[in-house]
Motif scaffolding. Structure first.
Motif, PDB file in Angstrom:
ATOM      1  N   PHE A 186      41.401  27.937  33.935  1.00 41.90           N
ATOM      2  CA  PHE A 186      42.227  28.546  34.465  1.00 41.90           C
ATOM      3  C   PHE A 186      42.872  27.856  36.133  1.00 41.90           C
ATOM      4  CE2 PHE A 186      40.207  31.843  32.608  1.00 41.90           C
ATOM      5  CZ  PHE A 186      41.025  32.093  31.524  1.00 41.90           C
ATOM      6  N   PRO A 187      43.104  26.411  35.853  1.00 37.35           N
ATOM      7  CA  PRO A 187      43.492  25.613  37.130  1.00 37.35           C
ATOM      8  C   PRO A 187      44.404  26.384  38.151  1.00 37.35           C
ATOM      9  CG  PRO A 187      44.644  24.789  35.351  1.00 37.35           C
ATOM     10  CD  PRO A 187      43.528  25.598  34.524  1.00 37.35           C
ATOM     11  N   GLU A 188      45.410  27.187  37.572  1.00 32.70           N
ATOM     12  CA  GLU A 188      46.593  27.690  38.128  1.00 32.70           C
ATOM     13  C   GLU A 188      46.026  28.868  39.210  1.00 32.70           C
ATOM     14  OE1 GLU A 188      48.058  26.670  34.094  1.00 32.70           O
ATOM     15  OE2 GLU A 188      46.085  27.784  35.029  1.00 32.70           O
ATOM     16  N   MET A 189      44.880  29.380  39.204  1.00 34.89           N
ATOM     17  CA  MET A 189      44.214  30.345  39.964  1.00 34.89           C
ATOM     18  C   MET A 189      44.043  29.744  41.489  1.00 34.89           C
ATOM     19  SD  MET A 189      41.922  32.557  37.763  1.00 34.89           S
ATOM     20  CE  MET A 189      41.187  33.629  39.077  1.00 34.89           C
ATOM     21  N   ASP A 190      44.059  28.388  41.301  1.00 29.41           N
ATOM     22  CA  ASP A 190      43.725  27.600  42.597  1.00 29.41           C
ATOM     23  C   ASP A 190      45.120  27.332  43.373  1.00 29.41           C
ATOM     24  OD1 ASP A 190      40.863  27.707  42.570  1.00 29.41           O
ATOM     25  OD2 ASP A 190      41.145  25.910  41.285  1.00 29.41           O
ATOM     26  N   MET A 191      46.462  27.479  42.619  1.00 34.11           N
ATOM     27  CA  MET A 191      47.403  27.304  43.093  1.00 34.11           C
ATOM     28  C   MET A 191      48.372  28.531  43.073  1.00 34.11           C
ATOM     29  SD  MET A 191      48.073  23.638  41.237  1.00 34.11           S
ATOM     30  CE  MET A 191      47.573  24.300  39.609  1.00 34.11           C
ATOM     31  N   LEU A 219      35.280  35.861  38.494  1.00 35.45           N
ATOM     32  CA  LEU A 219      36.791  35.763  38.593  1.00 35.45           C
ATOM     33  C   LEU A 219      37.632  36.787  38.983  1.00 35.45           C
ATOM     34  CD1 LEU A 219      37.151  33.328  35.092  1.00 35.45           C
ATOM     35  CD2 LEU A 219      36.901  32.485  37.564  1.00 35.45           C
ATOM     36  N   ILE A 220      37.064  37.939  38.891  1.00 30.42           N
ATOM     37  CA  ILE A 220      37.762  39.110  39.443  1.00 30.42           C
ATOM     38  C   ILE A 220      37.700  39.361  40.870  1.00 30.42           C
ATOM     39  CG2 ILE A 220      36.151  40.827  39.380  1.00 30.42           C
ATOM     40  CD1 ILE A 220      39.733  41.362  38.586  1.00 30.42           C
ATOM     41  N   ASP A 221      36.694  38.710  41.446  1.00 28.80           N
ATOM     42  CA  ASP A 221      36.616  38.579  43.027  1.00 28.80           C
ATOM     43  C   ASP A 221      37.613  37.493  43.572  1.00 28.80           C
ATOM     44  OD1 ASP A 221      34.755  40.396  42.827  1.00 28.80           O
ATOM     45  OD2 ASP A 221      32.936  39.223  42.962  1.00 28.80           O
ATOM     46  N   LYS A 222      37.782  36.540  42.495  1.00 26.59           N
ATOM     47  CA  LYS A 222      38.544  35.562  43.403  1.00 26.59           C
ATOM     48  C   LYS A 222      40.075  35.721  42.669  1.00 26.59           C
ATOM     49  CE  LYS A 222      39.116  30.458  42.497  1.00 26.59           C
ATOM     50  NZ  LYS A 222      38.449  29.058  42.002  1.00 26.59           N
ATOM     51  N   PHE A 223      40.223  36.720  42.070  1.00 23.05           N
ATOM     52  CA  PHE A 223      41.689  36.845  41.531  1.00 23.05           C
ATOM     53  C   PHE A 223      42.456  37.549  42.760  1.00 23.05           C
ATOM     54  CE2 PHE A 223      44.815  39.108  39.064  1.00 23.05           C
ATOM     55  CZ  PHE A 223      45.238  38.125  37.872  1.00 23.05           C
ATOM     56  N   PRO A 224      43.628  37.224  42.948  1.00 25.11           N
ATOM     57  CA  PRO A 224      44.519  37.829  44.022  1.00 25.11           C
ATOM     58  C   PRO A 224      44.910  39.412  43.945  1.00 25.11           C
ATOM     59  CG  PRO A 224      46.040  36.365  42.784  1.00 25.11           C
ATOM     60  CD  PRO A 224      44.646  36.168  42.086  1.00 25.11           C
ATOM     61  N   GLY A 225      44.938  40.034  44.854  1.00 28.15           N
ATOM     62  CA  GLY A 225      45.348  41.335  44.894  1.00 28.15           C
ATOM     63  C   GLY A 225      44.295  42.342  45.269  1.00 28.15           C
ATOM     64  N   GLU A 226      44.712  43.633  45.314  1.00 23.02           N
ATOM     65  CA  GLU A 226      43.588  44.728  45.813  1.00 23.02           C
ATOM     66  C   GLU A 226      42.871  45.234  44.535  1.00 23.02           C
ATOM     67  OE1 GLU A 226      43.926  48.766  47.973  1.00 23.02           O
ATOM     68  OE2 GLU A 226      45.641  47.827  48.064  1.00 23.02           O
ATOM     69  N   GLU A 261      31.010  51.189  36.440  1.00 25.43           N
ATOM     70  CA  GLU A 261      32.057  50.727  37.552  1.00 25.43           C
ATOM     71  C   GLU A 261      32.919  49.597  37.064  1.00 25.43           C
ATOM     72  OE1 GLU A 261      32.009  50.303  42.237  1.00 25.43           O
ATOM     73  OE2 GLU A 261      30.827  48.832  41.455  1.00 25.43           O
ATOM     74  N   LEU A 262      33.986  49.912  36.773  1.00 28.93           N
ATOM     75  CA  LEU A 262      34.906  49.069  36.082  1.00 28.93           C
ATOM     76  C   LEU A 262      35.893  48.687  37.307  1.00 28.93           C
ATOM     77  CD1 LEU A 262      36.610  47.664  33.725  1.00 28.93           C
ATOM     78  CD2 LEU A 262      37.874  49.799  33.401  1.00 28.93           C
ATOM     79  N   ILE A 263      36.190  47.205  37.761  1.00 28.47           N
ATOM     80  CA  ILE A 263      36.849  47.034  38.888  1.00 28.47           C
ATOM     81  C   ILE A 263      38.091  46.165  38.300  1.00 28.47           C
ATOM     82  CG2 ILE A 263      36.934  45.446  40.750  1.00 28.47           C
ATOM     83  CD1 ILE A 263      33.952  45.883  41.079  1.00 28.47           C
ATOM     84  N   LEU A 264      39.109  46.629  38.673  1.00 27.69           N
ATOM     85  CA  LEU A 264      40.591  45.824  38.058  1.00 27.69           C
ATOM     86  C   LEU A 264      41.349  45.589  39.189  1.00 27.69           C
ATOM     87  CD1 LEU A 264      41.237  48.261  34.903  1.00 27.69           C
ATOM     88  CD2 LEU A 264      40.175  46.183  34.978  1.00 27.69           C
ATOM     89  N   LYS A 265      42.167  44.715  38.911  1.00 30.34           N
ATOM     90  CA  LYS A 265      43.315  44.454  39.732  1.00 30.34           C
ATOM     91  C   LYS A 265      44.779  44.094  38.926  1.00 30.34           C
ATOM     92  CE  LYS A 265      40.531  41.745  42.958  1.00 30.34           C
ATOM     93  NZ  LYS A 265      40.385  40.422  43.963  1.00 30.34           N
ATOM     94  N   LYS A 334      32.255  58.824  30.260  1.00 34.89           N
ATOM     95  CA  LYS A 334      33.872  58.988  30.231  1.00 34.89           C
ATOM     96  C   LYS A 334      34.280  57.950  30.963  1.00 34.89           C
ATOM     97  CE  LYS A 334      37.397  62.421  30.530  1.00 34.89           C
ATOM     98  NZ  LYS A 334      37.857  63.874  30.966  1.00 34.89           N
ATOM     99  N   GLN A 335      35.142  57.006  30.554  1.00 30.78           N
ATOM    100  CA  GLN A 335      35.701  55.827  31.280  1.00 30.78           C
ATOM    101  C   GLN A 335      36.836  55.455  30.471  1.00 30.78           C
ATOM    102  OE1 GLN A 335      36.381  54.243  33.856  1.00 30.78           O
ATOM    103  NE2 GLN A 335      34.288  53.284  34.358  1.00 30.78           N
ATOM    104  N   PHE A 336      37.735  54.455  31.072  1.00 35.56           N
ATOM    105  CA  PHE A 336      38.596  53.522  30.608  1.00 35.56           C
ATOM    106  C   PHE A 336      38.046  52.776  29.590  1.00 35.56           C
ATOM    107  CE2 PHE A 336      40.383  54.828  34.644  1.00 35.56           C
ATOM    108  CZ  PHE A 336      41.793  55.312  34.088  1.00 35.56           C
ATOM    109  N   PRO A 337      38.455  52.673  28.055  1.00 35.12           N
ATOM    110  CA  PRO A 337      37.739  51.688  27.172  1.00 35.12           C
ATOM    111  C   PRO A 337      38.471  50.110  27.370  1.00 35.12           C
ATOM    112  CG  PRO A 337      39.643  53.178  26.162  1.00 35.12           C
ATOM    113  CD  PRO A 337      39.600  53.331  27.643  1.00 35.12           C
ATOM    114  N   LEU A 338      38.023  50.039  28.341  1.00 35.99           N
ATOM    115  CA  LEU A 338      38.466  48.511  28.660  1.00 35.99           C
ATOM    116  C   LEU A 338      37.325  47.656  29.464  1.00 35.99           C
ATOM    117  CD1 LEU A 338      41.727  49.247  30.793  1.00 35.99           C
ATOM    118  CD2 LEU A 338      41.681  48.407  28.239  1.00 35.99           C
ATOM    119  N   LYS A 339      37.495  46.243  29.410  1.00 35.45           N
ATOM    120  CA  LYS A 339      36.539  45.304  30.069  1.00 35.45           C
ATOM    121  C   LYS A 339      37.404  44.186  30.293  1.00 35.45           C
ATOM    122  CE  LYS A 339      31.917  43.895  29.234  1.00 35.45           C
ATOM    123  NZ  LYS A 339      30.950  43.678  28.207  1.00 35.45           N
ATOM    124  N   LEU A 340      37.148  43.571  31.407  1.00 33.24           N
ATOM    125  CA  LEU A 340      37.675  42.419  31.917  1.00 33.24           C
ATOM    126  C   LEU A 340      37.621  41.354  30.764  1.00 33.24           C
ATOM    127  CD1 LEU A 340      36.592  42.232  35.639  1.00 33.24           C
ATOM    128  CD2 LEU A 340      39.119  42.535  34.729  1.00 33.24           C
TER     129      LEU A 340
END
Length: 415
Positions: A186-191, A219-226, A261-265, A334-340
């Motif tokens: 994902f080279p676009e993440m640097d731009m 990658l989620i730490d590097k991903f922009p956003g809160e 602990e599911l961390i999303l942006k 009990k959690q959202f059935p999602l994973k990065l």
């Protein structure tokens, strides 16, 4: 089509290596059957494969196959129900990735169709098209008379495959691995800014879940956003003595379950871990993009299949580990059935075809067919990159281990 027009029963198996057009053939069959106003039921062993065919459903969802085939082969379909009536009127049934299914699941289909259609004909006299690729999964052969012969047939040979230099991505050992993976996948993440569409047709594949989790966390730490952190509610089932504290359960994350602990942006890519609504493509393995994040709901966009672009709401649900996890106790989360899904396991990607694949091999592939599955997920070889523990000088001589069971393949008639 001759069998369809002449109303002759039959069963077919479409055998083809990854990327050779099996899904295209199923779609062509679907269109042709619908053009003549007949009913076709497309199914697949996995949800992600079913999403590639119009109206596709998992076989378990469509024909109510029992989860434990050792208890019963009978599907949970009443003979006088609407689903039984639909099956009677069906002209053709497709079952993709049948090579991944247990043989008892195929037997359940046969038992069901004989029960509601014709008891004297294979699959009740219906036309059934199976498809798959035994190169991707280890075939199971019948037992032989001598136990020693069976043991010998199960021996595996570890052969080292030399990768073409053009697909190997060497890296400077002084460069952090996450930076190298990002620049390749994902080279676009640097731009900044970039579109979330880049995550719909690309993925990083690696053999085990531990490496997947490490890459996704980086990658989620590097991903922009809160970032928003969702913590699960874990509890024991039938634990009257409170032997296992909640803090202990929080640390567990068996395969197929969301982390505590599911961390999303916003705009981060995720993958669905269970079947929520198969009729709308909310199946185990469906890839999505998070759009809006609420306390008790997550709004996502489907990125694959014929429902691509549709907005869906994902709630928290109760998840339980499978019996194969090997825990001596039962608990639920009990959690959202999602994973990065910046990265996925190679097995999770089975059945997908993507535009760009980065195969990360910090360790060798350890099971039969894993390397083959990984390298065949892209449409062209030029869109496959392999990142492994080598430097620039070794790139032209990169060998990786490939586990092959030659004796079993020979007994199955594949080689």
């Amino acid at each position: 089509m001759y069998h369809v027009t002449k109303q002759i029963h039959g069963a077919f198996f479409i055998d083809g290596p990854g990327g050779t057009g099996k899904t295209f053939l199923y779609n062509a069959l679907y269109a042709e059957i619908r053009l003549i106003n007949k009913i076709i039921l497309p199914t697949a062993t996995s949800g992600i494969t079913a999403a590639n065919i119009p109206s596709g459903r998992t076989a378990h969802s469509r024909i109510k196959i029992p989860l434990d085939p050792l208890e019963s082969l009978a599907c949970n379909i009443p003979k006088q129900g609407s689903l039984a009536a639909l099956l009677r009127e069906t002209t053709l049934i497709i079952w993709d990735e049948a090579s991944m299914a247990k043989k008892e699941n195929i037997e359940s289909l046969d038992v069901l169709l004989r029960d509601i259609c014709n008891p004297n004909l294979l699959f009740g006299g219906k036309i059934v098209v199976f498809g798959g690729d035994f190169r991707q999964v280890l075939p199971v052969v019948p037992k032989r008379t001598q136990r020693e012969a069976v043991a010998a047939s199960l021996d595996t040979e570890d052969s080292f495959v030399q990768l073409p230099a053009e697909i190997v991505q060497p890296y400077d050992v002084a460069t952090p691995q996450d930076m190298h993976l990002t620049s390749v996948a994902f080279p676009e993440m640097d731009m900044l800014p970039f579109s979330a569409d880049i995550f719909t047709t690309r993925a990083i594949l690696t053999p085990i879940n531990d490496d997947v989790d490490i890459i996704n966390t980086i990658l989620i730490d590097k991903f922009p956003g809160e970032a928003v952190a969702y913590k699960s509610y874990d509890s024991m089932i039938d634990d009257d003595y409170n032997i296992y504290p909640t803090e202990f359960l929080n640390k567990l994350c068996p395969g197929g379950m969301s982390p505590h602990e599911l961390i999303l942006k916003p705009n981060s890519p995720v993958i669905l871990l269970c079947n929520i609504l198969p009729s709308s493509r909310l199946c185990n393995g469906t890839r999505l993009i998070c759009k809006k994040i609420f306390p008790n709901l997550i709004e996502c966009v489907i990125t694959i299949g014929h429902y691509k672009g549709e907005h869906v709401l994902i709630p928290r649900i109760n998840l339980r580990p499978s019996e194969s996890s090997g825990y001596p106790f039962q608990f639920q989360r009990k959690q959202f059935p999602l994973k990065l899904s910046f990265a996925m396991t190679i097995i999770k990607a089975q059945g997908q075809t993507l535009n760009k694949i980065v195969v990360y091999l910090p360790r060798s592939c350890f099971s039969y067919g894993q390397l083959y599955v990984a390298l065949s997920r892209a449409r062209q070889a030029t869109n496959v990159s392999v990142v492994t523990d080598i430097n620039v000088d070794q790139a032209s001589f990169c060998h990786v281990k490939n586990v092959v069971s030659y004796d079993i393949l020979h007994m199955a008639g594949i080689i």
